[in-house]
Design a protein around this motif. Structure first.
Motif, PDB file in Angstrom:
ATOM      1  N   ALA A   1      43.777  11.352  20.830  1.00 12.44           N
ATOM      2  CA  ALA A   1      43.366  12.895  21.128  1.00 12.44           C
ATOM      3  C   ALA A   1      43.456  13.522  20.084  1.00 12.44           C
ATOM      4  CB  ALA A   1      44.309  13.302  22.231  1.00 12.44           C
ATOM      5  N   THR A   2      44.241  13.722  19.003  1.00 12.90           N
ATOM      6  CA  THR A   2      44.516  14.065  17.791  1.00 12.90           C
ATOM      7  C   THR A   2      43.230  13.826  16.869  1.00 12.90           C
ATOM      8  OG1 THR A   2      46.956  14.141  17.982  1.00 12.90           O
ATOM      9  CG2 THR A   2      45.728  14.727  15.715  1.00 12.90           C
ATOM     10  N   GLY A   3      42.766  12.682  16.852  1.00 11.60           N
ATOM     11  CA  GLY A   3      41.716  12.239  16.057  1.00 11.60           C
ATOM     12  C   GLY A   3      40.280  12.812  16.633  1.00 11.60           C
ATOM     13  N   GLY A   4      40.246  12.924  17.882  1.00  9.03           N
ATOM     14  CA  GLY A   4      39.197  13.607  18.376  1.00  9.03           C
ATOM     15  C   GLY A   4      39.162  15.175  18.163  1.00  9.03           C
ATOM     16  N   TRP A   5      40.180  15.588  18.116  1.00  7.62           N
ATOM     17  CA  TRP A   5      40.457  16.923  18.048  1.00  7.62           C
ATOM     18  C   TRP A   5      39.927  17.429  16.565  1.00  7.62           C
ATOM     19  CZ3 TRP A   5      45.672  19.721  17.512  1.00  7.62           C
ATOM     20  CH2 TRP A   5      45.721  21.130  17.513  1.00  7.62           C
ATOM     21  N   MET A   6      40.528  16.725  15.692  1.00  9.21           N
ATOM     22  CA  MET A   6      40.195  17.032  14.209  1.00  9.21           C
ATOM     23  C   MET A   6      38.987  16.563  13.736  1.00  9.21           C
ATOM     24  SD  MET A   6      43.752  15.009  12.570  1.00  9.21           S
ATOM     25  CE  MET A   6      43.950  15.687  10.895  1.00  9.21           C
ATOM     26  N   LEU A   7      38.276  15.615  14.515  1.00 11.37           N
ATOM     27  CA  LEU A   7      36.732  15.442  14.181  1.00 11.37           C
ATOM     28  C   LEU A   7      35.885  16.440  14.982  1.00 11.37           C
ATOM     29  CD1 LEU A   7      36.516  11.560  14.547  1.00 11.37           C
ATOM     30  CD2 LEU A   7      36.222  12.787  12.420  1.00 11.37           C
ATOM     31  N   GLY A   8      36.322  16.811  15.997  1.00 10.70           N
ATOM     32  CA  GLY A   8      35.505  18.004  16.553  1.00 10.70           C
ATOM     33  C   GLY A   8      35.664  19.498  15.947  1.00 10.70           C
ATOM     34  N   ARG A   9      36.918  19.597  15.552  1.00  9.05           N
ATOM     35  CA  ARG A   9      36.954  20.878  14.667  1.00  9.05           C
ATOM     36  C   ARG A   9      36.146  20.774  13.412  1.00  9.05           C
ATOM     37  NH1 ARG A   9      40.702  24.652  15.187  1.00  9.05           N
ATOM     38  NH2 ARG A   9      41.057  24.672  12.944  1.00  9.05           N
ATOM     39  N   ARG A  10      36.151  19.754  12.762  1.00  6.02           N
ATOM     40  CA  ARG A  10      35.448  19.463  11.385  1.00  6.02           C
ATOM     41  C   ARG A  10      33.833  19.637  11.742  1.00  6.02           C
ATOM     42  NH1 ARG A  10      35.798  14.202   8.191  1.00  6.02           N
ATOM     43  NH2 ARG A  10      34.484  13.451   9.908  1.00  6.02           N
ATOM     44  N   SER A  11      33.297  19.034  12.760  1.00  4.53           N
ATOM     45  CA  SER A  11      31.884  19.178  12.895  1.00  4.53           C
ATOM     46  C   SER A  11      31.343  20.600  13.688  1.00  4.53           C
ATOM     47  CB  SER A  11      31.501  17.901  14.102  1.00  4.53           C
ATOM     48  OG  SER A  11      32.070  18.568  15.422  1.00  4.53           O
ATOM     49  N   ALA A  12      32.535  21.218  14.154  1.00  2.00           N
ATOM     50  CA  ALA A  12      31.843  22.582  14.931  1.00  2.00           C
ATOM     51  C   ALA A  12      32.032  23.758  13.718  1.00  2.00           C
ATOM     52  CB  ALA A  12      33.021  22.921  15.677  1.00  2.00           C
ATOM     53  N   ARG A  13      32.233  23.342  12.558  1.00  2.00           N
ATOM     54  CA  ARG A  13      32.123  24.432  11.468  1.00  2.00           C
ATOM     55  C   ARG A  13      30.789  24.819  11.098  1.00  2.00           C
ATOM     56  NH1 ARG A  13      36.763  22.157   7.367  1.00  2.00           N
ATOM     57  NH2 ARG A  13      38.488  22.512   8.851  1.00  2.00           N
TER      58      ARG A  13
END
Length: 100
Positions: free
Chosen positions: A84-96
């Motif tokens: 979940a944390t990995g998905g959260w970090m990847l999602g935040r990075r791609s939303a920039r």
């Protein structure tokens, strides 16, 4: 949110995973894998009401104790937190927004 929060959650997940593996390994008595296939009768149980989970794979029996199950649960929980944390970090990075 701060940048430290995802890393703190990831460290928590890793700690749960390592703790689960350690608990599961500590719960295993030496020689926990029992090789079956004999027609000899089993020795009588020490207690009248004994509960156990036993997995059998081609004449190899693997008994699970409560410590094994707790350790497996902690390890699975830690793996879920890490995923979940990995998905959260990847999602935040791609939303920039793309800087331009």
């Amino acid at each position: 949110m701060t940048r430290a929060l995802p890393w703190a959650v990831a460290v928590l997940g890793l700690a749960l995973l390592v703790t689960g593996v350690a608990v599961s390994r500590a719960a295993d008595p030496p020689g926990a894998v029992v090789y079956g296939g004999s027609y000899a009768p089993l020795p009588p149980a020490d207690t009248a009401y004994e509960s156990s989970l036993q997995l059998t794979f081609d004449e190899v029996s693997v008994p699970w104790t409560s410590g094994d199950m707790v350790g497996a649960g902690l390890a699975v929980l830690g793996a879920l937190v890490l995923a979940a944390t990995g998905g959260w970090m990847l999602g935040r990075r791609s939303a920039r927004p793309a800087g331009g």
